[in-house]
Write a protein that holds these residues in place. Sequence first.
Motif, PDB file in Angstrom:
ATOM      1  N   PRO A  46       0.853  -1.159   0.169  1.00 23.46           N
ATOM      2  CA  PRO A  46      -0.028  -0.020   0.003  1.00 23.46           C
ATOM      3  C   PRO A  46       0.768   1.167   0.042  1.00 23.46           C
ATOM      4  O   PRO A  46       0.467   2.222  -0.466  1.00 23.46           O
ATOM      5  N   TYR A 107      -5.094  -8.146  -1.153  1.00 28.14           N
ATOM      6  CA  TYR A 107      -5.727  -6.872  -1.181  1.00 28.14           C
ATOM      7  C   TYR A 107      -7.031  -6.547  -2.098  1.00 28.14           C
ATOM      8  O   TYR A 107      -6.739  -7.248  -3.132  1.00 28.14           O
ATOM      9  N   PRO A 108      -8.037  -5.896  -1.691  1.00 30.87           N
ATOM     10  CA  PRO A 108      -8.286  -5.357  -0.479  1.00 30.87           C
ATOM     11  C   PRO A 108      -8.611  -6.617   0.589  1.00 30.87           C
ATOM     12  O   PRO A 108      -9.119  -7.492   0.294  1.00 30.87           O
ATOM     13  N   ARG A 120      -9.360  -2.548   6.713  1.00 25.62           N
ATOM     14  CA  ARG A 120      -9.466  -3.211   5.329  1.00 25.62           C
ATOM     15  C   ARG A 120      -8.387  -2.510   4.454  1.00 25.62           C
ATOM     16  O   ARG A 120      -8.658  -1.628   4.172  1.00 25.62           O
ATOM     17  N   PHE A 122      -6.018  -1.799   1.326  1.00 24.03           N
ATOM     18  CA  PHE A 122      -6.138  -1.730  -0.170  1.00 24.03           C
ATOM     19  C   PHE A 122      -5.029  -0.929  -0.482  1.00 24.03           C
ATOM     20  O   PHE A 122      -4.039  -0.271  -0.227  1.00 24.03           O
ATOM     21  N   SER A 124      -4.045   1.494  -3.871  1.00 23.36           N
ATOM     22  CA  SER A 124      -4.521   2.382  -4.474  1.00 23.36           C
ATOM     23  C   SER A 124      -3.204   3.883  -4.650  1.00 23.36           C
ATOM     24  O   SER A 124      -2.314   3.714  -4.206  1.00 23.36           O
ATOM     25  N   VAL A 280      -8.502   1.987  -6.942  1.00 20.38           N
ATOM     26  CA  VAL A 280      -8.103   0.804  -5.782  1.00 20.38           C
ATOM     27  C   VAL A 280      -8.265  -0.438  -6.695  1.00 20.38           C
ATOM     28  O   VAL A 280      -9.139  -0.841  -7.583  1.00 20.38           O
ATOM     29  N   ARG A 283      -9.670  -7.174  -5.837  1.00 19.59           N
ATOM     30  CA  ARG A 283      -9.276  -8.310  -5.071  1.00 19.59           C
ATOM     31  C   ARG A 283      -9.072  -9.179  -6.592  1.00 19.59           C
ATOM     32  O   ARG A 283      -9.741  -9.573  -7.161  1.00 19.59           O
TER      33      ARG A 283
END
Length: 368
Positions: A46, A107-108, A120, A122, A124, A280, A283
């Motif tokens: 991340p 991720y997420p 949670r 993620f 991005s 984002v 998954r």
Amino acid sequence: MTAVMATYESDTIARLLRMPAGDRDVHWLREALQQALLLEIATIPPYSSALWSIDLTADHGAGGSGIHHDIREIIFDEMSHLGLVCNMLTTIGGTPLIAHEEVVPKYPGPLPGGVRPCIRAFLSGLNRDALELFSEIEKPEHPVVSRAFEEGETEGETYTSIGLFYDAVLAAFRNLSPDDITGERQVTFPLGTKHGEGNDILPLENIDAVAKAIEIIKEQGEGTGTSPENPFPGREGEFSHYYTFRQMFHGRELVKNATTGKWEFTGPAITLPRTHPVAVVPRGGWQSDPVNRPDDATQALLHRFNETYTDMLQALQDAWVTEDGMGPIGQAIGAMGKMREIAARIVVIPLPDGSGRTYGPEFLYRRR
């Protein structure tokens, strides 16, 4: 050599912390440290995604140029923390498990081991949502500038922080016999020269060295109980990770009120740098998004990135298995550089959905 299989998506940390202190033996500690290294690894994708979304061709002002530097240094901190945790694991007879589909981050998804279950994580670009996520990951149990203070509310949140988990790890180390700390398969790597005090990966051959390593990991991330400043900085005046991210989130520098002595986000303005609008990542990667499934050229770049990421994880794992870990650590750092170069080509590719957003690297492990 003992490798502990503990899957990424589990409640292992929560379960370990429920065990009575008297039952936390060397086997408990090996399992806990395997989870700790998964926590350190979990932050790198991340943070890296946010870093690589920054448009380096833009003219950044009002603190924006420093944000790229700060996030980059935080990533190197996390890499050194990972190295220290691996040394903790091997010094008590364990073997780090890093390059395996069951333990790599998803991720997420939640953080590993059930720690901070409200989070949670993620992938991005750099934005306020990402900075809120990063703050939550690094948040100490009792921030010097609490979230309640920021929002003008009363305090009441309670939870188990990553720092408290490390406190439990240190307490378990202190209960071991000195003979349990063998000093075997230790990796030494000098990251401190370029990235500041506390960033050297050093051998951990006794309890004092272990305690110092845990102090570095906690205080670089969370700060101390009385100050947001990083006691092991890369440069003078550097804050710990949590407060660095909160400054970016608020758009104001954190300064100490000369009258009240309290730390407040009332300093000079900080403007986030211009970024590529990385969306984002879904998954399982972009192939799982029927609207934004990549074309062949984009998929080839994504695949190259994932292959290089897998190479990095394998090199990190090899460092604590081979006799000379310097070579694999250097390979891992080299792979990170290649990942950055590939990511720079990915983050400028628009999504097909017409939203104006762009693709981002997937960080998918490729089984071989």
